[in-house]
Enzyme design. Structure first.
Site, PDB file in Angstrom:
ATOM      1  N   ASN A 148      33.636  69.161 -82.442  1.00  0.00           N
ATOM      2  CA  ASN A 148      34.332  70.393 -82.078  1.00  0.00           C
ATOM      3  C   ASN A 148      33.297  71.311 -81.436  1.00  0.00           C
ATOM      4  OD1 ASN A 148      35.685  72.761 -81.854  1.00  0.00           O
ATOM      5  ND2 ASN A 148      35.972  73.108 -84.053  1.00  0.00           N
ATOM      6  N   LYS A 170      33.717  74.077 -79.969  1.00  0.00           N
ATOM      7  CA  LYS A 170      34.021  75.514 -80.035  1.00  0.00           C
ATOM      8  C   LYS A 170      33.801  76.131 -78.637  1.00  0.00           C
ATOM      9  CE  LYS A 170      33.033  75.187 -84.879  1.00  0.00           C
ATOM     10  NZ  LYS A 170      32.627  75.809 -86.131  1.00  0.00           N
ATOM     11  N   GLU A 180      38.468  79.186 -87.890  1.00  0.00           N
ATOM     12  CA  GLU A 180      38.162  80.315 -86.984  1.00  0.00           C
ATOM     13  C   GLU A 180      39.443  80.858 -86.363  1.00  0.00           C
ATOM     14  OE1 GLU A 180      35.168  78.113 -84.903  1.00  0.00           O
ATOM     15  OE2 GLU A 180      33.959  78.229 -86.727  1.00  0.00           O
TER      16      GLU A 180
HETATM   17  P1  13P Z   1      29.662  73.201 -88.425  1.00  0.00           P
HETATM   18  O1  13P Z   1      29.495  71.695 -88.376  1.00  0.00           O
HETATM   19  O2  13P Z   1      28.857  73.911 -87.389  1.00  0.00           O
HETATM   20  O3  13P Z   1      29.507  73.729 -89.800  1.00  0.00           O
HETATM   21  O4  13P Z   1      31.193  73.489 -87.989  1.00  0.00           O
HETATM   22  C1  13P Z   1      32.205  72.796 -88.627  1.00  0.00           C
HETATM   23  C2  13P Z   1      33.471  73.042 -87.908  1.00  0.00           C
HETATM   24  O5  13P Z   1      33.984  74.147 -87.887  1.00  0.00           O
HETATM   25  C3  13P Z   1      34.076  71.911 -87.205  1.00  0.00           C
HETATM   26  O6  13P Z   1      35.379  72.202 -86.839  1.00  0.00           O
END
Ligand code: 13P
Length: 255
Positions: free
Chosen positions: A8, A10, A96
């Site tokens: 992911n 983001k 999120e």
């Molecule tokens: P991290 O691996 O950066 O903790 O993020 C997890 C996440 O939100 C995957 O969707």
């Protein structure tokens, strides 16, 4: 049922960086049964779907989907648009989205329904906050989120999830996301078992793959891959460079 290791991204990576990663991933993948997912920002869905065309085990996922099929919803992207861009699936209910963008729990079932109507694979995210964990209500929160997302689906969609295996659950404790503080694998394993039981009750016997997410990295991955109840991982930070992402895929291939 396949395992999944999903990146992911983001709101990271430019188009150039995304394409470089795609080429490196194709070169770095060995034979294996794990489905590898890459979830870029919306503008690069089509670019990446094209980049992975013909690579069966790599799928592209959108990071979100609108709760309506069309309409006056500025800034939203529908399930049909995601399908048109060549994506295989969509992440729904990421923490999120729930906590930063205040998505309403009542939207989850609408989003999941619309994604399934387009035959997209749904990665539905659930997980408790630190406050809920400290109160000892984590399992109740997760059960409620599962019921909110899945309980109201049309019977036809439930049947199609069962026959086509188009639903994956990602268990991401909010306090473990992006904090460098992962949940102990044994605890994640217990949560995964509970989620499987819960979903199987909601969807008349369908036991979904359950992924763990939250500060996964090459150092802690073996702990998660060692439990057969955990079918993969949803990865943020460690998915941004291949040097850290490839070992996560390998760990689930060995498991
Ligand atoms: P991290 O691996 O950066 O903790 O993020 C997890 C996440 O939100 C995957 O969707």
């Amino acid at each position: 049922m396949p395992g999944y290791v999903i990146a992911n991204w983001k709101m990271y990576k430019t188009k150039k960086e995304a394409l470089e990663f795609a080429e490196g991933l194709k070169d770095g993948l060995s034979q294996g049964g794990v489905v590898v997912g890459v979830s870029p920002a919306f503008p690069y869905l089509e670019t990446l779907s094209n980049a992975f065309r013909g690579v069966d085990r790599v799928c592209v996922f959108a990071q979100n989907v609108a709760f309506a099929e069309a309409g006056a919803f500025t800034g939203e992207v529908s399930a049909s648009m995601i399908e048109d861009a060549g994506a295989k699936g969509v992440i729904i209910g990421h923490s999120e989205r729930r906590h930063v963008f205040k998505e309403d729990p009542s939207w989850m079932v609408k989003k999941i329904q619309l994604a399934l109507d387009r035959e997209l694979v749904v990665v539905y995210c659930v997980g408790e906050t630190l406050e809920e964990r400290d109160l000892g209500v984590g399992p109740e929160v997760v059960s409620r989120q599962l019921a909110e997302g899945l309980g109201g689906l049309e019977d036809e969609s439930k049947a199609s999830i069962r026959s086509k295996e188009t639903l994956v659950i990602a268990y991401e404790p909010v306090w473990a996301i992006g904090t460098g503080r992962n949940m102990e694998p044994i605890e994640a394993k217990e949560a995964a078992s509970l989620i499987k039981k819960n979903v199987s009750e909601l969807l008349e016997g369908y036991v979904p793959p359950v992924l763990y997410g939250g500060s996964v990295n090459p150092r802690n991955i073996q702990g998660f891959a060692g439990h057969f109840e955990i079918d993969g991982v949803l990865v943020g930070g460690a998915s941004l460079d291949l040097g850290r992402f490839l070992p996560l895929i390998k760990a689930f291939e060995r498991a």
